[in-house]
Design a protein around this motif. Sequence first.
Motif, PDB file in Angstrom:
ATOM      1  N   ALA A   1      41.602  38.250  23.849  1.00 30.38           N
ATOM      2  CA  ALA A   1      42.609  38.047  24.889  1.00 30.38           C
ATOM      3  C   ALA A   1      42.570  39.177  25.902  1.00 30.38           C
ATOM      4  CB  ALA A   1      44.001  37.935  24.263  1.00 30.38           C
ATOM      5  N   ALA A   2      42.414  40.402  25.400  1.00 33.75           N
ATOM      6  CA  ALA A   2      42.331  41.553  26.308  1.00 33.75           C
ATOM      7  C   ALA A   2      41.099  41.459  27.197  1.00 33.75           C
ATOM      8  CB  ALA A   2      42.300  42.852  25.501  1.00 33.75           C
ATOM      9  N   GLN A   3      40.005  40.967  26.639  1.00 36.54           N
ATOM     10  CA  GLN A   3      38.782  40.806  27.425  1.00 36.54           C
ATOM     11  C   GLN A   3      39.001  39.814  28.564  1.00 36.54           C
ATOM     12  OE1 GLN A   3      35.913  39.614  24.524  1.00 36.54           O
ATOM     13  NE2 GLN A   3      35.590  41.676  23.726  1.00 36.54           N
ATOM     14  N   VAL A   4      39.659  38.715  28.259  1.00 37.31           N
ATOM     15  CA  VAL A   4      39.917  37.703  29.288  1.00 37.31           C
ATOM     16  C   VAL A   4      40.806  38.279  30.384  1.00 37.31           C
ATOM     17  CG1 VAL A   4      41.005  35.479  29.753  1.00 37.31           C
ATOM     18  CG2 VAL A   4      39.607  35.771  27.698  1.00 37.31           C
ATOM     19  N   VAL A   5      41.854  39.007  29.979  1.00 38.59           N
ATOM     20  CA  VAL A   5      42.766  39.604  30.960  1.00 38.59           C
ATOM     21  C   VAL A   5      42.023  40.610  31.830  1.00 38.59           C
ATOM     22  CG1 VAL A   5      44.775  41.104  31.228  1.00 38.59           C
ATOM     23  CG2 VAL A   5      44.841  39.223  29.589  1.00 38.59           C
ATOM     24  N   LEU A   6      41.215  41.460  31.206  1.00 37.98           N
ATOM     25  CA  LEU A   6      40.453  42.446  31.969  1.00 37.98           C
ATOM     26  C   LEU A   6      39.480  41.776  32.937  1.00 37.98           C
ATOM     27  CD1 LEU A   6      39.639  45.145  29.259  1.00 37.98           C
ATOM     28  CD2 LEU A   6      41.095  45.430  31.277  1.00 37.98           C
ATOM     29  N   ALA A   7      38.852  40.697  32.480  1.00 40.71           N
ATOM     30  CA  ALA A   7      37.922  39.983  33.357  1.00 40.71           C
ATOM     31  C   ALA A   7      38.657  39.397  34.561  1.00 40.71           C
ATOM     32  CB  ALA A   7      37.207  38.892  32.577  1.00 40.71           C
ATOM     33  N   LEU A   8      39.856  38.831  34.324  1.00 38.55           N
ATOM     34  CA  LEU A   8      40.635  38.264  35.421  1.00 38.55           C
ATOM     35  C   LEU A   8      41.101  39.344  36.386  1.00 38.55           C
ATOM     36  CD1 LEU A   8      42.777  35.618  33.478  1.00 38.55           C
ATOM     37  CD2 LEU A   8      40.840  35.180  35.012  1.00 38.55           C
ATOM     38  N   VAL A   9      41.524  40.490  35.820  1.00 40.97           N
ATOM     39  CA  VAL A   9      41.938  41.609  36.681  1.00 40.97           C
ATOM     40  C   VAL A   9      40.763  42.095  37.518  1.00 40.97           C
ATOM     41  CG1 VAL A   9      42.700  44.016  36.660  1.00 40.97           C
ATOM     42  CG2 VAL A   9      43.835  42.340  35.196  1.00 40.97           C
ATOM     43  N   ALA A  10      39.590  42.207  36.869  1.00 42.95           N
ATOM     44  CA  ALA A  10      38.400  42.652  37.598  1.00 42.95           C
ATOM     45  C   ALA A  10      38.066  41.685  38.726  1.00 42.95           C
ATOM     46  CB  ALA A  10      37.216  42.787  36.639  1.00 42.95           C
ATOM     47  N   LEU A  11      38.132  40.385  38.427  1.00 40.71           N
ATOM     48  CA  LEU A  11      37.852  39.380  39.447  1.00 40.71           C
ATOM     49  C   LEU A  11      38.857  39.470  40.589  1.00 40.71           C
ATOM     50  CD1 LEU A  11      36.173  36.916  40.294  1.00 40.71           C
ATOM     51  CD2 LEU A  11      37.795  35.486  39.014  1.00 40.71           C
TER      52      LEU A  11
ATOM     53  N   ILE B   1      34.835  48.022  34.443  1.00 38.01           N
ATOM     54  CA  ILE B   1      35.047  46.666  34.959  1.00 38.01           C
ATOM     55  C   ILE B   1      33.835  45.798  34.655  1.00 38.01           C
ATOM     56  CG2 ILE B   1      35.330  45.304  37.057  1.00 38.01           C
ATOM     57  CD1 ILE B   1      37.002  47.566  38.209  1.00 38.01           C
ATOM     58  N   ALA B   2      32.628  46.324  34.935  1.00 38.16           N
ATOM     59  CA  ALA B   2      31.408  45.557  34.656  1.00 38.16           C
ATOM     60  C   ALA B   2      31.283  45.279  33.165  1.00 38.16           C
ATOM     61  CB  ALA B   2      30.180  46.316  35.158  1.00 38.16           C
ATOM     62  N   ARG B   3      31.660  46.247  32.355  1.00 40.91           N
ATOM     63  CA  ARG B   3      31.565  46.056  30.909  1.00 40.91           C
ATOM     64  C   ARG B   3      32.482  44.922  30.458  1.00 40.91           C
ATOM     65  NH1 ARG B   3      33.014  50.492  26.128  1.00 40.91           N
ATOM     66  NH2 ARG B   3      32.622  49.076  24.372  1.00 40.91           N
ATOM     67  N   ALA B   4      33.698  44.874  31.027  1.00 38.37           N
ATOM     68  CA  ALA B   4      34.626  43.802  30.645  1.00 38.37           C
ATOM     69  C   ALA B   4      34.065  42.434  31.039  1.00 38.37           C
ATOM     70  CB  ALA B   4      35.980  44.033  31.308  1.00 38.37           C
ATOM     71  N   VAL B   5      33.497  42.361  32.250  1.00 38.76           N
ATOM     72  CA  VAL B   5      32.914  41.093  32.695  1.00 38.76           C
ATOM     73  C   VAL B   5      31.718  40.720  31.821  1.00 38.76           C
ATOM     74  CG1 VAL B   5      31.744  39.940  34.604  1.00 38.76           C
ATOM     75  CG2 VAL B   5      33.715  41.406  35.063  1.00 38.76           C
TER      76      VAL B   5
ATOM     77  N   VAL C   1      38.042  42.549  42.727  1.00 40.25           N
ATOM     78  CA  VAL C   1      36.826  42.361  43.517  1.00 40.25           C
ATOM     79  C   VAL C   1      37.086  41.442  44.698  1.00 40.25           C
ATOM     80  CG1 VAL C   1      34.531  41.330  43.487  1.00 40.25           C
ATOM     81  CG2 VAL C   1      35.218  42.869  41.659  1.00 40.25           C
ATOM     82  N   VAL C   2      37.831  40.373  44.467  1.00 42.54           N
ATOM     83  CA  VAL C   2      38.065  39.376  45.521  1.00 42.54           C
ATOM     84  C   VAL C   2      39.035  39.890  46.573  1.00 42.54           C
ATOM     85  CG1 VAL C   2      39.049  37.109  45.998  1.00 42.54           C
ATOM     86  CG2 VAL C   2      37.471  37.406  44.078  1.00 42.54           C
ATOM     87  N   PHE C   3      40.146  40.505  46.133  1.00 41.24           N
ATOM     88  CA  PHE C   3      41.223  40.839  47.059  1.00 41.24           C
ATOM     89  C   PHE C   3      41.194  42.279  47.565  1.00 41.24           C
ATOM     90  CE2 PHE C   3      42.936  37.181  44.718  1.00 41.24           C
ATOM     91  CZ  PHE C   3      43.304  36.366  45.786  1.00 41.24           C
ATOM     92  N   TYR C   4      40.364  43.140  46.972  1.00 47.95           N
ATOM     93  CA  TYR C   4      40.377  44.547  47.384  1.00 47.95           C
ATOM     94  C   TYR C   4      38.992  45.092  47.723  1.00 47.95           C
ATOM     95  CZ  TYR C   4      45.237  44.608  45.996  1.00 47.95           C
ATOM     96  OH  TYR C   4      46.577  44.355  45.911  1.00 47.95           O
ATOM     97  N   THR C   5      38.021  44.235  47.870  1.00 47.33           N
ATOM     98  CA  THR C   5      36.705  44.643  48.370  1.00 47.33           C
ATOM     99  C   THR C   5      36.319  43.711  49.513  1.00 47.33           C
ATOM    100  OG1 THR C   5      35.300  43.197  47.014  1.00 47.33           O
ATOM    101  CG2 THR C   5      36.078  45.231  45.983  1.00 47.33           C
ATOM    102  N   ASN C   6      35.195  43.989  50.132  1.00 50.11           N
ATOM    103  CA  ASN C   6      34.724  43.151  51.240  1.00 50.11           C
ATOM    104  C   ASN C   6      33.810  42.022  50.779  1.00 50.11           C
ATOM    105  OD1 ASN C   6      36.091  44.328  53.399  1.00 50.11           O
ATOM    106  ND2 ASN C   6      34.581  45.970  53.579  1.00 50.11           N
ATOM    107  N   LEU C   7      33.891  41.656  49.507  1.00 52.34           N
ATOM    108  CA  LEU C   7      33.039  40.599  48.983  1.00 52.34           C
ATOM    109  C   LEU C   7      33.227  39.290  49.751  1.00 52.34           C
ATOM    110  CD1 LEU C   7      31.085  39.541  46.789  1.00 52.34           C
ATOM    111  CD2 LEU C   7      33.106  38.975  45.414  1.00 52.34           C
ATOM    112  N   VAL C   8      34.475  38.931  50.037  1.00 58.58           N
ATOM    113  CA  VAL C   8      34.750  37.670  50.740  1.00 58.58           C
ATOM    114  C   VAL C   8      34.104  37.691  52.122  1.00 58.58           C
ATOM    115  CG1 VAL C   8      36.562  36.245  51.769  1.00 58.58           C
ATOM    116  CG2 VAL C   8      36.843  37.162  49.460  1.00 58.58           C
ATOM    117  N   TRP C   9      34.216  38.833  52.802  1.00 59.25           N
ATOM    118  CA  TRP C   9      33.674  38.906  54.170  1.00 59.25           C
ATOM    119  C   TRP C   9      32.147  38.955  54.152  1.00 59.25           C
ATOM    120  CZ3 TRP C   9      37.331  37.094  56.664  1.00 59.25           C
ATOM    121  CH2 TRP C   9      38.669  37.408  56.359  1.00 59.25           C
TER     122      TRP C   9
END
Length: 613
Positions: free
Chosen positions: A414-424, A91-95, A427-435
Amino acid sequence: MPKRRDVVCISSIDWDFIWQGHQEIMSTLADEGHRVLFVENTGVRAPRVRDLPRVGQRIRNWWRGTKGFREERPNLFVYSPLLLPLPYSRIARAVNRFLLGRALRRWMRATGFYQPIVWTFLPTPIALDVIAAIDPALTIYYCIDDLAASSPGARRIVSSEQRLFKQADLVFVTSEKLRERAARISQHVHVFPFGVNFERFDRVRHAGDPPPADLDALERPVVGYLGGLHQWVDQELIVGVASRMPDVTFALVGPAQTDVSALQRCPNVRLLGQRPHDAVPAYVKGFDVGIVPYRVAEYTLNVYPTKLNEYLVMGIPVVATDLPEIRRFNAQHGQLVEVAAGSEAFSNAIRRALNDSSPPDVERRVAAAHANSWQSRIAAMNGLIDEALTRRAASSQRWDETLRRVYRETRTHAAQVVLALVALYLVVFYTNLVWWAAAPLRVTAPLAPADAIVVFAGGVGESGKAGGGTQERVQRAIDVYKAGHARHLILSSGYVYSFPEAEVMRSAAVDQGVPPAAILLEQRSTDTYQNVAFVHDILREQGWSSVLLVSSPYHMRRALLVWHKAAPGIRVIPTPPLRSQFYDHVRGASLDQIEAVVHEYVAILVYWTRGWI
């Protein structure tokens, strides 16, 4: 490279780190008229606590330039990228691939860098990604260390390094053991140990200037070490040798990169610290003997000590531990370096070296250093680069192959962009980053007696729905009232939906036993600033000076800031509901919750611009 070329250097160190071959080669190429972009170290392992100062320095380097880019000297630019420091996370590599590739392509368009030569000292996955993104005219991998043996966290580098060995048009190595490893995969391997800037050192050798003041003040003779005091320096050996030679001063010139307390306790060992690059020759000239006290380990078996030629160019004798590259050097140039193992043998070798300053020996050392100068090294490298460019030009791809490559690169992007969006998204919806980001908004304090309990009702509240959160706030106020912390309730809301919200709250409180006479209503406010202002009017009328404030948990910071600005004489105790159904979560956040948190931060900014906080 007689024709002017553009070079992108993917470095394994930062530009301001100890001056090494990385800076020497790239600055020489820039002086020759080639344009160089020096990309600072992107890491071979995940960072540790001790790396925090380097992280801070990277951030400062980024701010020094324009979006991380700065011109260090004519023809030489330095880029200090800010990336996720997880070199082997997918994930970090894609970002990182997206961030770094976009930044480099934009800078290259701005400066006219087209199809440069990529010269990498790093074989990491992100280095491979940069090479793919740039589409270089030539790829050079300069393998100067066995990075996989440098630390447990770097062992995962092996697979990407093997890919780079296979992909690179030229592979330069600094030792015979590295050559053997690279040659199993690549047919274009050439041995180039790090050299020395002979002319610069030789000028200092012939100058009549005295040694630097801190070195000149030391008691002679002086045995010197030049370089970082890292984990591969055998401190136990130095301590043992120093204790056997109390009449000798040991001067160590270089930054401490590990715990050096054992060396600091030695009375005849002086840690002089890192010195400017331009001052290094003068320090070496002031040594009577130079030492290479490396531990013999898997990592150092592949190391060619750069300091070796820097000692020899000054004509001083050298004593080293038993490293393969030292033995190979002696085989090529005669027994110029004393090799010893153990403190007793090392001490005896230094004693012999201190008596070894005959003119013929001095000239032999200088001649060996001259043969290993950077001038001769880089000239040979340039010859190989020109040959490799000629070979590639002769076997250039047909137009249909080029078109297929362009399509492949487009799909990859295109795959890089998709992977970056998936990673984002993850991170936003399945970790406690928002909290974690929302934590500063949440404020609470222990309950204490107060004149009144103030409830800021929800209006449409954080949920965006009428009455959202109102019931739990009123219930919290009722519980606090029944616990005896205050004798009055002030219910503040100017919203009307079917019925005025303040009256609905009063009915709920009365139904649960709160006397109507204990309840006051404020029904004009439509925002937090008005809540505070109108409630403050009531407090002044009643002569009250302290309140228990009940509002949404993540609204509390904004409410307190307004109280402190609009009513600084009131003591406000934040008392949010113990549980908020809207903000309830286990891990991750919903879109509504994210919108509510963002709304609070934006509202604080708006209130600040209006002078309300």
